[in-house]
Write a protein that holds these residues in place. Structure first.
Motif, PDB file in Angstrom:
ATOM      1  N   ARG A 247     -24.838 116.698  22.500  1.00  0.00           N
ATOM      2  CA  ARG A 247     -24.315 117.798  21.685  1.00  0.00           C
ATOM      3  C   ARG A 247     -25.416 118.802  21.342  1.00  0.00           C
ATOM      4  O   ARG A 247     -25.158 120.008  21.240  1.00  0.00           O
ATOM      5  N   GLU A 248     -26.623 118.331  21.164  1.00  0.00           N
ATOM      6  CA  GLU A 248     -27.727 119.218  20.796  1.00  0.00           C
ATOM      7  C   GLU A 248     -28.390 119.873  22.010  1.00  0.00           C
ATOM      8  O   GLU A 248     -29.143 120.842  21.859  1.00  0.00           O
ATOM      9  N   HIS A 249     -28.093 119.357  23.208  1.00  0.00           N
ATOM     10  CA  HIS A 249     -28.678 119.913  24.427  1.00  0.00           C
ATOM     11  C   HIS A 249     -28.113 121.313  24.659  1.00  0.00           C
ATOM     12  O   HIS A 249     -26.904 121.553  24.539  1.00  0.00           O
ATOM     13  N   GLU A 250     -28.976 122.246  25.016  1.00  0.00           N
ATOM     14  CA  GLU A 250     -28.556 123.641  25.152  1.00  0.00           C
ATOM     15  C   GLU A 250     -27.441 123.816  26.173  1.00  0.00           C
ATOM     16  O   GLU A 250     -26.465 124.541  25.931  1.00  0.00           O
ATOM     17  N   LEU A 251     -27.552 123.164  27.315  1.00  0.00           N
ATOM     18  CA  LEU A 251     -26.558 123.310  28.380  1.00  0.00           C
ATOM     19  C   LEU A 251     -25.382 122.356  28.198  1.00  0.00           C
ATOM     20  O   LEU A 251     -24.225 122.776  28.163  1.00  0.00           O
ATOM     21  N   PHE A 252     -25.672 121.060  28.095  1.00  0.00           N
ATOM     22  CA  PHE A 252     -24.601 120.079  27.948  1.00  0.00           C
ATOM     23  C   PHE A 252     -23.777 120.343  26.679  1.00  0.00           C
ATOM     24  O   PHE A 252     -22.552 120.230  26.684  1.00  0.00           O
ATOM     25  N   GLY A 253     -24.475 120.678  25.605  1.00  0.00           N
ATOM     26  CA  GLY A 253     -23.775 120.881  24.342  1.00  0.00           C
ATOM     27  C   GLY A 253     -22.761 122.005  24.421  1.00  0.00           C
ATOM     28  O   GLY A 253     -21.642 121.884  23.911  1.00  0.00           O
ATOM     29  N   ARG A 254     -23.122 123.104  25.071  1.00  0.00           N
ATOM     30  CA  ARG A 254     -22.206 124.250  25.164  1.00  0.00           C
ATOM     31  C   ARG A 254     -21.023 123.951  26.087  1.00  0.00           C
ATOM     32  O   ARG A 254     -19.857 124.159  25.715  1.00  0.00           O
ATOM     33  N   VAL A 255     -21.312 123.475  27.299  1.00  0.00           N
ATOM     34  CA  VAL A 255     -20.239 123.269  28.281  1.00  0.00           C
ATOM     35  C   VAL A 255     -19.323 122.117  27.864  1.00  0.00           C
ATOM     36  O   VAL A 255     -18.094 122.249  27.852  1.00  0.00           O
ATOM     37  N   LEU A 256     -19.909 120.979  27.516  1.00  0.00           N
ATOM     38  CA  LEU A 256     -19.085 119.843  27.097  1.00  0.00           C
ATOM     39  C   LEU A 256     -18.357 120.152  25.789  1.00  0.00           C
ATOM     40  O   LEU A 256     -17.238 119.672  25.568  1.00  0.00           O
ATOM     41  N   GLY A 257     -18.974 120.951  24.926  1.00  0.00           N
ATOM     42  CA  GLY A 257     -18.300 121.353  23.690  1.00  0.00           C
ATOM     43  C   GLY A 257     -17.066 122.189  23.970  1.00  0.00           C
ATOM     44  O   GLY A 257     -16.027 122.031  23.310  1.00  0.00           O
ATOM     45  N   ASN A 258     -17.149 123.091  24.937  1.00  0.00           N
ATOM     46  CA  ASN A 258     -15.979 123.897  25.313  1.00  0.00           C
ATOM     47  C   ASN A 258     -14.877 123.020  25.916  1.00  0.00           C
ATOM     48  O   ASN A 258     -13.688 123.223  25.660  1.00  0.00           O
ATOM     49  N   ILE A 259     -15.286 122.037  26.722  1.00  0.00           N
ATOM     50  CA  ILE A 259     -14.296 121.119  27.308  1.00  0.00           C
ATOM     51  C   ILE A 259     -13.679 120.250  26.223  1.00  0.00           C
ATOM     52  O   ILE A 259     -12.476 119.953  26.259  1.00  0.00           O
ATOM     53  N   GLU A 260     -14.484 119.868  25.246  1.00  0.00           N
ATOM     54  CA  GLU A 260     -13.961 119.086  24.124  1.00  0.00           C
ATOM     55  C   GLU A 260     -12.844 119.841  23.412  1.00  0.00           C
ATOM     56  O   GLU A 260     -11.796 119.260  23.063  1.00  0.00           O
ATOM     57  N   ARG A 261     -13.000 121.132  23.224  1.00  0.00           N
ATOM     58  CA  ARG A 261     -11.958 121.928  22.576  1.00  0.00           C
ATOM     59  C   ARG A 261     -10.711 122.003  23.450  1.00  0.00           C
ATOM     60  O   ARG A 261      -9.577 121.971  22.931  1.00  0.00           O
ATOM     61  N   LEU A 262     -10.891 122.099  24.773  1.00  0.00           N
ATOM     62  CA  LEU A 262      -9.737 122.071  25.684  1.00  0.00           C
ATOM     63  C   LEU A 262      -8.957 120.771  25.526  1.00  0.00           C
ATOM     64  O   LEU A 262      -7.721 120.770  25.449  1.00  0.00           O
ATOM     65  N   VAL A 263      -9.688 119.664  25.506  1.00  0.00           N
ATOM     66  CA  VAL A 263      -9.057 118.347  25.372  1.00  0.00           C
ATOM     67  C   VAL A 263      -8.313 118.260  24.044  1.00  0.00           C
ATOM     68  O   VAL A 263      -7.160 117.805  23.989  1.00  0.00           O
ATOM     69  N   GLN A 264      -8.946 118.688  22.971  1.00  0.00           N
ATOM     70  CA  GLN A 264      -8.319 118.615  21.651  1.00  0.00           C
ATOM     71  C   GLN A 264      -7.058 119.470  21.578  1.00  0.00           C
ATOM     72  O   GLN A 264      -6.048 119.052  21.001  1.00  0.00           O
ATOM     73  N   ASP A 265      -7.095 120.654  22.174  1.00  0.00           N
ATOM     74  CA  ASP A 265      -5.911 121.527  22.176  1.00  0.00           C
ATOM     75  C   ASP A 265      -4.760 120.884  22.951  1.00  0.00           C
ATOM     76  O   ASP A 265      -3.595 120.934  22.523  1.00  0.00           O
ATOM     77  N   ALA A 266      -5.076 120.284  24.106  1.00  0.00           N
ATOM     78  CA  ALA A 266      -4.033 119.647  24.918  1.00  0.00           C
ATOM     79  C   ALA A 266      -3.430 118.451  24.186  1.00  0.00           C
ATOM     80  O   ALA A 266      -2.211 118.234  24.225  1.00  0.00           O
ATOM     81  N   LEU A 267      -4.259 117.677  23.514  1.00  0.00           N
ATOM     82  CA  LEU A 267      -3.759 116.536  22.747  1.00  0.00           C
ATOM     83  C   LEU A 267      -2.894 117.000  21.587  1.00  0.00           C
ATOM     84  O   LEU A 267      -1.841 116.401  21.305  1.00  0.00           O
ATOM     85  N   ARG A 268      -3.320 118.050  20.927  1.00  0.00           N
ATOM     86  CA  ARG A 268      -2.535 118.573  19.796  1.00  0.00           C
ATOM     87  C   ARG A 268      -1.183 119.089  20.281  1.00  0.00           C
ATOM     88  O   ARG A 268      -0.146 118.852  19.639  1.00  0.00           O
TER      89      ARG A 268
END
Length: 445
Positions: free
Chosen positions: A418-439
């Motif tokens: 989560r704190e990694h500059e690259l992984f944190g941004r890209v995986l964070g955006n995918i996390e929001r996609l997953v959360q929206d689909a679940l909701r």
């Protein structure tokens, strides 16, 4: 005599004139039809046929509802949903529910005595592969009344084409009203950490980690990369999940870690996963799950398919609107998608199973049957955790090459990503996609 000939001539002229008018009318009508078909592309014909057959027969929803209520009153035991009129597609990815997908398939079979049934195949079509020209999965035909389990499908085709592939029917004896898609997903940070821990076990559960090169780009048909294929879903739009330069950055992370140290020149991918420090080993494993299309890439594939499945549902709505058809009840849609998470089935196995069965079988399965299935699944899952199933890494002791119990580092390593500059941004955006689909699917997690 001349008068008679004049009458006949006049009649012939009138007949020819009427024929010309008829032809002109047909030409005008044909032109109008062509104009309409331009407005509604021919690729939508299959959906239109379904709409006419299943919905236009009941243009007055209130009247239809009243008739259904009256029928239900007269016969309380009659089920209104026929599971054999839908195809079932259960999608999973690496570390998002291989074993769970098989359990869900078995639940559907047990839930109703007369169908649906399993095709008893590991995958319905080849995973992580697609047709060169369309980008759709190769040989994808989903028969009604059949449960199809599929790992990591490549839905890289145009939405108009994909919807036809999903709705086409190879069974002339069984009507197909649509497809029910169960999409098993996982939080990308949790997926990434679990993926590394799983493959770093000794001995490894999967031998392919000893033979692949995680950094050499894998191409389909010698020209198609994963980055190119997910561009329409993940790299475009007002709020893109990724930037195109991210693929180069991910590749750089990989090459800076793989076989760069003197002692690691001959190491396999698996040896790196076991003997690099935990953060470096996790980074290497995560780049593989993001950039390699054939042997990995499932984190991006999952995200892309979330977007694609939402586009399919929006397409159905657009065609209904163009046909002036009322918005359907959720169980009347032709493309029905339920997104479910691994977290739901680990934290609330009984409740998650009931939600799945209600979506998939509706009233075709009695409530007491569904409750019994859910209760048995919770019991079996608890036993697997207790015994230490190899596919469940929670609360296990897994040692890396430095004899560290890497399971204990899960929370710390998720924080690192989560704190990694690259992984944190890209995986964070995918996390929001997953959360929206679940909701959107009514998940409580």
């Amino acid at each position: 005599m001349r008068h008679s000939k004049s009458i006949k001539a006049a009649a012939a002229i009138i007949a020819i004139s009427l024929a010309c008018l008829s032809i002109a009318s047909l030409l005008v009508q044909s032109a109008a039809n062509k104009h309409v078909m331009k407005e509604i592309p021919t690729l939508h014909n299959l959906i239109e046929q379904h709409l006419r057959r299943n919905l236009i027969r009941h243009p007055n929803r209130k009247q239809a509802t009243s008739e259904q209520e009256e029928t239900s009153t007269n016969n309380d035991d009659a089920a209104s949903f026929d599971p054999n009129s839908y195809a079932y597609l259960i999608i999973h990815y690496h570390k998002t529910g291989h074993h769970l997908s098989r359990s869900l398939r078995d639940f559907l079979v047990a839930g109703t005595p007369d169908g649906p049934v399993s095709n008893n195949r590991e995958n319905t079509f080849q995973h992580r592969m697609h047709e060169e020209n369309t980008g759709c999965p190769q040989a994808m035909t989903l028969s009604p009344g059949i449960i199809h389990v599929q790992a990591a499908p490549n839905f890289f085709c145009d939405t108009n084409i994909l919807v036809e592939y999903l709705l086409r029917n190879d069974n002339m004896f069984q009507e197909k009203k649509g497809v029910k898609i169960i999409h098993l997903v996982r939080n990308p940070f949790s997926l990434a950490v679990s993926n590394w821990i799983y493959h770093a076990q000794y001995p490894t559960p999967e031998l392919w980690v000893k033979s692949i090169d995680p950094c050499t780009e894998e191409l389909w048909f010698d020209r198609q990369s994963l980055g190119d294929l997910v561009r329409p879903t993940l790299l475009l739009g007002d709020d893109p999940v990724m930037q195109y330069d991210d693929f180069e950055s991910l590749h750089r992370v990989c090459t800076e870690l793989y076989r760069t140290r003197d002692e690691a020149k001959e190491w396999s991918f698996y040896t790196h996963l076991r003997h690099l420090d935990p953060q470096s080993a996790l980074s290497l494993a995560t780049t593989h799950m993001m950039i390699q299309g054939k042997s990995g890439g499932d984190i991006l594939r999952m995200a892309s398919n979330i977007v694609k499945l939402k586009q399919l549902q929006q397409l159905e709505d657009q065609i209904r609107l163009s046909q002036h058809v009322p918005s359907p009840e959720p169980h009347e849609r032709m493309i029905q998608v339920m997104t479910l998470s691994m977290q739901e089935f680990t934290e609330h196995p009984k409740a998650a199973t009931l939600r799945f069965l209600d979506f998939a079988l509706g009233d075709a399965s009695p409530p007491e049957v569904k409750v019994g299935i859910a209760r048995e699944y919770k019991k079996s899952y608890d036993e697997k955790v207790k015994k230490g199933d190899e596919h469940i890494t929670n609360d296990k002791e897994i040692m890396n090459g430095q004899q560290e119990n890497i399971v204990e580092k899960k929370e710390e390593l998720e924080g690192y990503l989560r704190e990694h500059e690259l992984f944190g941004r890209v995986l964070g955006n995918i996390e929001r996609l997953v959360q929206d689909a679940l909701r959107d699917s009514g998940s409580a997690t």
